[in-house]
Design a protein around this motif. Structure first.
Motif, short mmCIF file in Angstrom:
data_model
loop_
_atom_site.label_atom_id
_atom_site.label_comp_id
_atom_site.label_asym_id
_atom_site.label_seq_id
_atom_site.Cartn_x
_atom_site.Cartn_y
_atom_site.Cartn_z
N CYS A 1 -1.97 -8.97 5.53
CA CYS A 1 -1.07 -8.07 4.81
C CYS A 1 -0.03 -8.87 4.03
CB CYS A 1 -0.38 -7.16 5.82
SG CYS A 1 0.95 -6.18 5.11
N CYS B 1 -2.31 -1.41 6.25
CA CYS B 1 -1.92 -2.32 7.33
C CYS B 1 -1.66 -1.52 8.61
CB CYS B 1 -0.68 -3.11 6.93
SG CYS B 1 -0.05 -4.12 8.27
N ASN C 1 2.74 -7.97 3.11
CA ASN C 1 4.10 -7.58 3.51
C ASN C 1 4.51 -8.18 4.85
OD1 ASN C 1 6.53 -6.07 3.22
ND2 ASN C 1 5.71 -4.55 4.64
N CYS C 2 3.65 -8.02 5.89
CA CYS C 2 4.07 -8.44 7.24
C CYS C 2 3.24 -9.59 7.80
CB CYS C 2 4.04 -7.25 8.19
SG CYS C 2 2.39 -6.74 8.69
N CYS D 1 2.47 -2.44 9.48
CA CYS D 1 3.59 -1.95 8.66
C CYS D 1 3.19 -0.81 7.72
CB CYS D 1 4.22 -3.09 7.86
SG CYS D 1 3.23 -3.58 6.43
ZN LIG Z 1 1.68 -5.15 7.16
#
Ligand SMILES: [Zn+2]
Ligand SMILES: Nc1nc2c(ncn2[C@@H]2O[C@H](COP(=O)(O)OP(=O)(O)OP(=O)(O)O)[C@@H](O)[C@H]2O)c(=O)[nH]1
Ligand SMILES: [Mg+2]
Lengths: 127, 221
Positions: free
Chosen positions: A88, A71, A90-91, A74
């Motif tokens: 992503c 990513c 995660n983010c 992040c």
């Molecule tokens: Zn990310």
């Protein structure tokens, strides 16, 4: 669609790496899944190209390498299940930087001595 | 053949190394002559040659632009572009569906690289194969047009992934075709949410100034 030209280059590389006096029994190639190469079409092209005494009857093993991206926001690394959705986990940004997934790599050649060719011999042309 | 006679040779060799090495040579030649190189990729008939005709008109007097245009067999695109520049050459790929770096290398010999500021490569009309071949360009542009349908980014994610800019062409036809812009952009943004998109039309002239500014901004870097 460009399997034929890839297989031509692969055959050239295999011949280049074969020790003198040997022939290929098996060739292992890794294909990044971003490359749009179809394993069946590659096999078909290999059967057409690997006809000379150094490659004839050599088994081609095509191993597919899954995509790994990092990513850009992040830095989390993830393997997207589907190339059309690279967000992503995660983010939630879609800023993929490809770490793995492009490229075609010749990895392993299994070679055996050629009958009656214990001594040095120059490589053959492919085609 | 008995098993013990089989030897295993570990190799790690990029099968496309010849292409990639020639691409690096191409980039070095372009850099030496101060030529910016853009690789334009898009489906058959999306409007690549038409865009280049307009681009050559717009940049005439400001930049010396060369074009290498790839096609399976005809020289039609080069002849169209020859009205606007003498620095144009057609590269016929025969049966191949994409351009490779060595063809560009040979194409350099047909142009006067030292005289150019910008070289645009019109790749063979194809959304798939050109993406996998580095030609030595500095930037890649992926081109779609509204008549192809709004699902093309989803069906061809790799060109989205590999491009530095996307052009959405023939927007003059939006009132006449079923093209869901929201869907097009949503699909594209789920692959790359920061990718710049310029909407263009050869009929209305929309977006051409933006496109030309984008090229100029690359030259300034
Ligand atoms: Zn990310
Ligand atoms: N309505 C409309 N038609 C366009 C536009 N741009 C191109 N066309 C038309 O689309 C057709 C194909 O255009 P080309 O420029 O030849 O397309 P191309 O991408 O170079 O095609 P190939 O080189 O064959 O892949 C032509 O009839 C153009 O006049 C546009 O912005 N709007
Ligand atoms: Mg064209």
């Amino acid at each position: 669609m460009h399997e034929m030209s890839i297989i031509q280059s692969l055959a050239d590389s295999v011949i280049e790496h074969l020790p003198t006096g040997t022939r290929a029994e098996k060739v292992v190639v890794e294909v990044g899944s971003l490359e749009h190469l179809d394993a069946d079409v590659m096999q078909f092209a290999w059967a057409g190209v690997a006809r000379g005494p150094l490659l004839r009857d050599a088994e081609l093993v095509v191993e597919t390498i899954d995509v790994l991206v990092g990513c850009g926001i992040c830095k989390r690394e993830y393997s997207p299940a589907n190339p059309t959705y690279l967000v992503c986990p995660n983010c939630q940004h879609a800023r993929p930087e490809v770490i793995r997934g492009w490229g075609v790599m010749l990895r392993t050649i299994e070679a055996s001595p050629r009958a009656g060719h214990g001594v040095a011999e120059t490589s053959e042309a492919v085609g | 053949m008995s098993e013990q006679n089989v030897m295993e040779i570990q190799v790690v060799e990029n099968v496309k190394k010849i292409n990639d090495e020639v691409a690096d040579l191409n980039r070095a030649s372009l850099n030496r002559h101060g030529v910016l190189c853009v690789n334009l990729m898009g489906s058959p008939g999306c409007g690549k040659t038409t865009l280049l005709e307009d681009t050559l008109k717009k940049l005439s007097g400001a930049m010396t632009v060369g074009v290498l245009t790839g096609d399976l067999a005809t020289t039609r695109d080069a002849r169209r572009l020859a009205h606007y520049t003498d620095q144009v050459a057609q590269i016929n790929t025969g049966r191949a569906c994409h351009l490779e770096a060595n063809q560009i290398r040979k194409g350099f010999d047909l142009l006067d690289l030292a005289a150019l500021d910008l070289l645009i490569i019109e790749n063979v009309g194809n959304l798939i194969c050109p993406v996998s071949w580095d030609l030595g360009q500095h930037a890649r542009v992926g081109m779609f047009s509204v008549t192809e349908g709004d699902d093309k980014p989803a069906k061809h994610p790799y060109i989205v992934l590999a491009s530095d800019l996307v052009l959405l062409n023939k927007v003059d036809l939006l009132p006449y075709v079923t093209f869901d812009s929201d869907r097009f952009y949503a699909d594209l943004r789920s692959i790359r949410d920061d990718l710049e998109v310029i909407q263009t039309s050869a009929i209305s002239g929309e977006g051409l100034d933006k496109w030309v500014s984008w090229i100029r901004s690359l030259r300034d870097i």
